[in-house]
Write an enzyme that holds these catalytic residues in place. Structure first.
Site, PDB file in Angstrom:
ATOM      1  N   GLY A 168       0.782  -1.229   0.000  1.00  0.00           N
ATOM      2  CA  GLY A 168       0.000   0.000   0.000  1.00  0.00           C
ATOM      3  C   GLY A 168       0.811   1.275   0.000  1.00  0.00           C
ATOM      4  O   GLY A 168       0.242   2.371  -0.097  1.00  0.00           O
ATOM      5  N   LYS A 169       2.134   1.173   0.089  1.00  0.00           N
ATOM      6  CA  LYS A 169       2.967   2.365   0.083  1.00  0.00           C
ATOM      7  C   LYS A 169       2.979   3.023  -1.304  1.00  0.00           C
ATOM      8  O   LYS A 169       2.610   2.419  -2.308  1.00  0.00           O
ATOM      9  CB  LYS A 169       4.404   2.022   0.498  1.00  0.00           C
ATOM     10  CG  LYS A 169       4.541   1.570   1.948  1.00  0.00           C
ATOM     11  CD  LYS A 169       4.161   2.666   2.908  1.00  0.00           C
ATOM     12  CE  LYS A 169       4.609   2.407   4.335  1.00  0.00           C
ATOM     13  NZ  LYS A 169       4.019   1.234   4.981  1.00  0.00           N
TER      14      LYS A 169
END
Length: 370
Positions: free
Chosen positions: A184-185
């Site tokens: 999710g970064k």
């Protein structure tokens, strides 16, 4: 439904490149480290404007190795903030050192430099500011205090790929910095991944050995190390994604500007502050509101996902009750934790989706027709 994050959309946008990169590693059989990881290290170091990058299996491992390479161990103290993901503190604990907290600035939600010096003792061996949500901490006063006390600064840049402070990239100011490539970064692997960057040759050599069982060469173990190596497939995937990161970052920033406009003058939430001398890369678009939980329920009913980053500060987590803190010890962190709400933000998000979310926040979850 408006998702909080759309990793499928990202994959579809670069599917041929990702698939070719993965198949290339499968064909080479360089599954652990290898040429793709080495190339990614060079490219990410250049992206951060530093000399060295050491790819590892997680962002937590990156922080752990950065601390060990700085000589941190049992009996030492490392200063950080309580308003962060728990991995920041866990990495300190892994070394045997004690985490010492200072409160955050209420505007940036990063380390408050005015509270830093009072926390320094004879046992303080490192300072670890956290670049939260994609915006960097106020590094000049932090570095000035650290220099005066001869204490190294290690940046927790796990949420700050491409963020800048007065023109300097995240990771290029302290003695080293850790980044996470959790999916999710802003720059996410297809699995776990991390990297530590530094300009220090000796630190680089130490961390390269530590990530691979303490080996100076195969079967020559000169120190007690770890299995923190990055997979070849993740290195190849991250090379592809790194080429797109600047475009994705500018898309995030444009989504944030639309939110800023849509929430300007809101009586329900306070949008995040973009500090003038910093480049915010909006890993998270976190608003604040005393009625946070109610707004989140309204969004859920309107089929809009949201997130909480982070509802309980680390000093109040049961896992760290051994540190002896109580409610009221870090009041800014505690207040912020009770108010933050992360709205959907991702590069593929449309203008209409942003407007829909902003309208729902402003109007009790009711969607406003275009």
């Amino acid at each position: 439904m408006i998702p909080f994050l759309d990793l499928k959309a990202q994959y579809q946008s670069i599917k041929p490149e990702i698939d070719a990169a993965v198949l290339g590693v499968l064909g080479s059989t360089q599954y652990i480290l290898g040429d793709e990881v080495a190339a990614f290290e060079r490219e990410f170091a250049a992206f951060c404007n530093v000399k060295h990058a050491i790819a590892v299996n997680t962002g937590t491992s990156a922080l752990h190795l950065a601390l060990l390479a700085a000589g941190i161990g049992p009996g030492d103290e490392v200063i950080t903030v309580p308003f962060t993901f728990v991995a920041t503190v866990s990495a300190i604990c892994y070394t045997g050192a004690k985490p010492v907290f200072v409160d955050i600035d209420p505007v940036t939600m990063c380390m408050d430099p005015t509270k830093l010096e009072a926390a320094i003792t004879s046992r303080t061996k490192a300072i670890m500011p956290v670049h939260l949500y994609g915006q960097m901490a106020d590094m000049d006063p932090i570095m000035e205090i650290a220099k005066r006390h001869n204490i190294p600064v290690i940046e927790d840049a796990c949420q700050a790929h491409g963020a800048e402070y007065k023109g300097k990239r995240a990771g290029s100011i302290g003695i080293s910095a850790g980044f996470s490539f959790y999916p999710g970064k802003n720059l996410g692997a297809c699995g776990e991944g991390g990297i530590v960057v530094t300009n220090d040759d000796k630190q680089m050599e130490t961390m390269r050995m530590l990530r691979d069982w303490g080996q100076s060469e195969r079967y020559h173990h000169v120190m007690k190390g770890f299995n923190y190596r990055m997979d070849g497939i993740q290195g190849a995937i991250l090379r592809v994604k790194l080429r797109h990161l600047e475009n994705w970052t500018e898309s995030r920033r444009s989504r944030a500007k639309l939110y800023d406009a849509g929430l300007a003058g809101s009586t329900r939430v306070t949008p995040p502050t973009q500090v003038a001398d910093r480049r915010h890369v909006y890993h998270v678009y976190a608003v604040r509101s005393p009625e946070r939980d109610r707004i989140r329920e309204e969004l859920t009913k309107a089929n809009i996902q949201s997130g909480l980053h982070y509802p309980i500060p680390v000093h109040l987590q049961k896992a760290h009750e051994d540190l002896g803190h109580k409610v009221g010890d870090f009041p800014v962190s505690e207040k912020v934790a009770s108010e933050v709400l992360s709205l959907p933000i991702f590069p593929e998000m449309t203008d209409e989706q942003v407007k829909t979310v902003a309208d729902a926040v402003n109007n009790g979850g009711q969607r406003i027709a275009a």
